[in-house]
Design an enzyme around this catalytic site. Structure first.
Site, PDB file in Angstrom:
ATOM      1  CB  CYS A 127      24.755  53.327 117.193  1.00 36.14           C
ATOM      2  SG  CYS A 127      26.125  53.500 117.988  1.00 36.14           S
ATOM      3  CG  HIS A 235      27.054  48.424 117.179  1.00 42.77           C
ATOM      4  ND1 HIS A 235      28.386  48.634 116.437  1.00 42.77           N
ATOM      5  CD2 HIS A 235      26.867  49.931 117.756  1.00 42.77           C
ATOM      6  CE1 HIS A 235      28.789  49.586 116.561  1.00 42.77           C
ATOM      7  NE2 HIS A 235      27.929  50.560 117.186  1.00 42.77           N
TER       8      HIS A 235
HETATM    9  N1  LIG Z   1      29.644  56.174 113.894  1.00 44.98           N
HETATM   10  C1  LIG Z   1      28.544  55.757 114.530  1.00 44.98           C
HETATM   11  O1  LIG Z   1      28.095  54.491 114.438  1.00 44.98           O
HETATM   12  C2  LIG Z   1      27.574  56.562 115.170  1.00 44.98           C
HETATM   13  C3  LIG Z   1      26.313  56.231 115.409  1.00 44.98           C
HETATM   14  C4  LIG Z   1      25.387  57.011 116.043  1.00 44.98           C
HETATM   15  C5  LIG Z   1      25.896  58.332 116.292  1.00 44.98           C
HETATM   16  N2  LIG Z   1      27.079  58.888 115.760  1.00 44.98           N
HETATM   17  C6  LIG Z   1      27.224  60.439 116.032  1.00 44.98           C
HETATM   18  O2  LIG Z   1      27.338  60.852 114.740  1.00 44.98           O
HETATM   19  C7  LIG Z   1      28.405  61.997 114.893  1.00 44.98           C
HETATM   20  C8  LIG Z   1      29.363  61.702 113.672  1.00 44.98           C
HETATM   21  O3  LIG Z   1      29.877  60.311 113.744  1.00 44.98           O
HETATM   22  P1  LIG Z   1      30.799  59.917 112.599  1.00 44.98           P
HETATM   23  O4  LIG Z   1      30.938  58.353 112.937  1.00 44.98           O
HETATM   24  O5  LIG Z   1      30.343  60.186 111.354  1.00 44.98           O
HETATM   25  O6  LIG Z   1      32.155  60.599 112.659  1.00 44.98           O
HETATM   26  P2  LIG Z   1      33.426  60.685 111.838  1.00 44.98           P
HETATM   27  O7  LIG Z   1      33.479  59.761 110.643  1.00 44.98           O
HETATM   28  O8  LIG Z   1      34.493  60.884 112.398  1.00 44.98           O
HETATM   29  O9  LIG Z   1      32.832  62.312 110.879  1.00 44.98           O
HETATM   30  C9  LIG Z   1      32.591  63.520 111.649  1.00 44.98           C
HETATM   31  C10 LIG Z   1      32.174  64.597 110.707  1.00 44.98           C
HETATM   32  O10 LIG Z   1      32.056  65.621 111.327  1.00 44.98           O
HETATM   33  C11 LIG Z   1      32.744  66.676 110.570  1.00 44.98           C
HETATM   34  N3  LIG Z   1      33.140  67.622 111.655  1.00 44.98           N
HETATM   35  C12 LIG Z   1      34.072  67.480 112.769  1.00 44.98           C
HETATM   36  N4  LIG Z   1      34.315  68.599 113.510  1.00 44.98           N
HETATM   37  C13 LIG Z   1      33.814  69.573 112.949  1.00 44.98           C
HETATM   38  C14 LIG Z   1      33.627  70.951 113.197  1.00 44.98           C
HETATM   39  N5  LIG Z   1      33.969  71.671 114.231  1.00 44.98           N
HETATM   40  N6  LIG Z   1      32.662  71.616 112.307  1.00 44.98           N
HETATM   41  C15 LIG Z   1      32.112  71.211 111.163  1.00 44.98           C
HETATM   42  N7  LIG Z   1      32.276  69.699 111.055  1.00 44.98           N
HETATM   43  C16 LIG Z   1      33.026  68.948 111.821  1.00 44.98           C
HETATM   44  C17 LIG Z   1      33.849  66.162 109.879  1.00 44.98           C
HETATM   45  O11 LIG Z   1      34.224  66.804 108.921  1.00 44.98           O
HETATM   46  P3  LIG Z   1      35.862  66.844 108.343  1.00 44.98           P
HETATM   47  O12 LIG Z   1      35.788  65.442 107.654  1.00 44.98           O
HETATM   48  O13 LIG Z   1      36.030  68.008 107.732  1.00 44.98           O
HETATM   49  O14 LIG Z   1      36.890  66.578 109.581  1.00 44.98           O
HETATM   50  C18 LIG Z   1      33.295  64.863 109.525  1.00 44.98           C
HETATM   51  O15 LIG Z   1      32.231  65.209 108.471  1.00 44.98           O
HETATM   52  C19 LIG Z   1      29.355  61.916 116.323  1.00 44.98           C
HETATM   53  O16 LIG Z   1      28.335  62.767 117.002  1.00 44.98           O
HETATM   54  C20 LIG Z   1      28.812  60.538 116.688  1.00 44.98           C
HETATM   55  O17 LIG Z   1      28.755  60.455 118.022  1.00 44.98           O
HETATM   56  C21 LIG Z   1      27.762  58.124 115.343  1.00 44.98           C
END
Ligand SMILES: NC(=O)c1ccc[n+]([C@@H]2O[C@H](COP(=O)([O-])OP(=O)(O)OC[C@H]3O[C@@H](n4cnc5c(N)ncnc54)[C@H](OP(=O)(O)O)[C@@H]3O)[C@@H](O)[C@H]2O)c1
Length: 324
Positions: A127, A235
């Site tokens: 990000c 950010h």
């Molecule tokens: N937040 C940001 O600003 C941002 C920016 C760029 C990239 N990212 C990347 O995007 C990804 C997700 O981030 P997020 O912020 O959305 O996190 P989050 O809010 O914690 O959501 C995680 C998601 O992944 C699912 N998940 C976790 N473990 C899993 C598994 N073993 N099998 C299938 N689904 C699974 C969760 O499902 P449940 O609800 O069922 O647990 C939920 O839908 C990460 O790799 C992060 O590094 C995030």
């Protein structure tokens, strides 16, 4: 068109579904996938309720045109190659494949041409990197960037749902910390990711490596400090740039005005104002000479920094590979 969203219940996944609708990308079939914990939950998409299914190998073999992954690095490492092998174009938000030589790391406004004729895994950058390169690519094209010194002020939503919950809990008096290494409420934490042997953090090295890969220039010297602040969405970055060629400040303004999806603002912009937008805002551009300048750079981390960039990749891939 058939699309699957893996990690659909998370911060980025929910926003990807929203951005797909906002951009009018309404596939004939869509599947929302997450962990077994979320199986059966409902997601509203284009006026219809869908039940979340567990992300499994079998489901990915159904042959989606696009699979958008935001389920964390280990789920991506396990499942993204399976989806790609089944013929899907995978757009992955995790850091799992970003630095793989054969995987394009794409910000469509800058290097979307890499998507022409490409099938397989496409990586969505970090990000903080996305919003920084969006504001700097035209300046790099025109004057050549020698050095970047950047300090980030990153919202708690960058750590996913658990980051927001932790800030909200601490606001109510619970001072336990688990998403962040120190209390974040009424505080800040100058460490994101793990600290490595040389003292840099993993988040900082993402900004170094990914910026060089996207701008296709391994010689840019990049000095990041990444800091978590008690802001929910958005950010901010304080950026110092040294160029190879001399510039007039008005030429920097012009390059910024010519940068796609970037707004050069006369007013100072703060996180509350960028939350919910798809633009990167630059303000407070200033210099003492004609080779170095400072600027304030800010964007919604969940949209510009993740979901919107992912959907822009999908849109650009469609445009380049399915001419009307
Ligand atoms: N937040 C940001 O600003 C941002 C920016 C760029 C990239 N990212 C990347 O995007 C990804 C997700 O981030 P997020 O912020 O959305 O996190 P989050 O809010 O914690 O959501 C995680 C998601 O992944 C699912 N998940 C976790 N473990 C899993 C598994 N073993 N099998 C299938 N689904 C699974 C969760 O499902 P449940 O609800 O069922 O647990 C939920 O839908 C990460 O790799 C992060 O590094 C995030």
């Amino acid at each position: 068109m058939r699309i699957a969203v893996a990690g659909a219940t998370g911060e980025v996944g929910r926003m990807m579904s929203q951005v797909l609708q906002e951009m009018g990308i309404l596939p004939s079939q869509i599947a929302f996938l997450a962990s077994a914990r979320s199986e059966g939950k409902e997601i509203l998409f284009n006026g219809k309720n869908y039940r979340v299914k567990e992300l499994t190998e079998e489901i990915l073999k159904e042959g989606f045109d696009y699979v958008l992954f935001s389920a964390g690095g280990s789920a991506s490492r396990r499942f993204a190659p399976i989806a790609a092998k089944a013929g899907s174009v995978v757009i992955d938000n995790s850091s799992a494949f970003r630095m793989d030589q054969d995987v394009p790391l794409v910000v469509p406004e800058i290097n979307g041409n890499l998507l022409r004729g490409y099938r397989g895994i496409v990586a969505n950058p970090n990000c903080s990197t996305i919003q920084m390169v969006l504001s700097l690519y035209r300046i790099h094209e025109r004057f050549g960037i020698r050095t970047i010194v950047v300090s980030t002020y990153q919202a708690v939503s960058g750590a996913g749902r658990k980051g927001i919950i932790e800030l909200e809990f601490q606001e109510k008096g619970n001072i336990e910390s688990s998403a962040f290494i120190k209390q974040i409420h009424r505080n800040l934490v100058p460490q994101i990711g793990d600290i490595m042997a040389d003292g840099f953090s993993t988040e900082e090295m993402k900004m170094v490596d990914e910026t060089r890969k996207i701008l296709d220039d391994g010689n840019i010297s990049i000095w990041p400090t990444t800091i978590r602040v008690p802001v929910e969405y958005g950010h901010s970055e304080s950026i110092f740039v040294e160029t190879r060629d001399p510039f007039e400040l008005e030429e920097i303004h012009e390059a910024l005005r010519n940068s796609e999806d970037v707004v050069l603002s006369e007013e100072m912009i703060t996180p509350l104002e960028v939350a919910g937008t798809d633009l990167t805002y630059v303000s407070r551009v200033r210099t003492f000479d004609n080779r170095r300048f400072l600027m304030w750079n800010i964007a919604d981390n969940i949209r510009v920094g993740a979901a919107t960039n992912a959907v822009r990749i999908l849109k650009e891939h469609l445009r380049l590979n399915n001419p009307a």
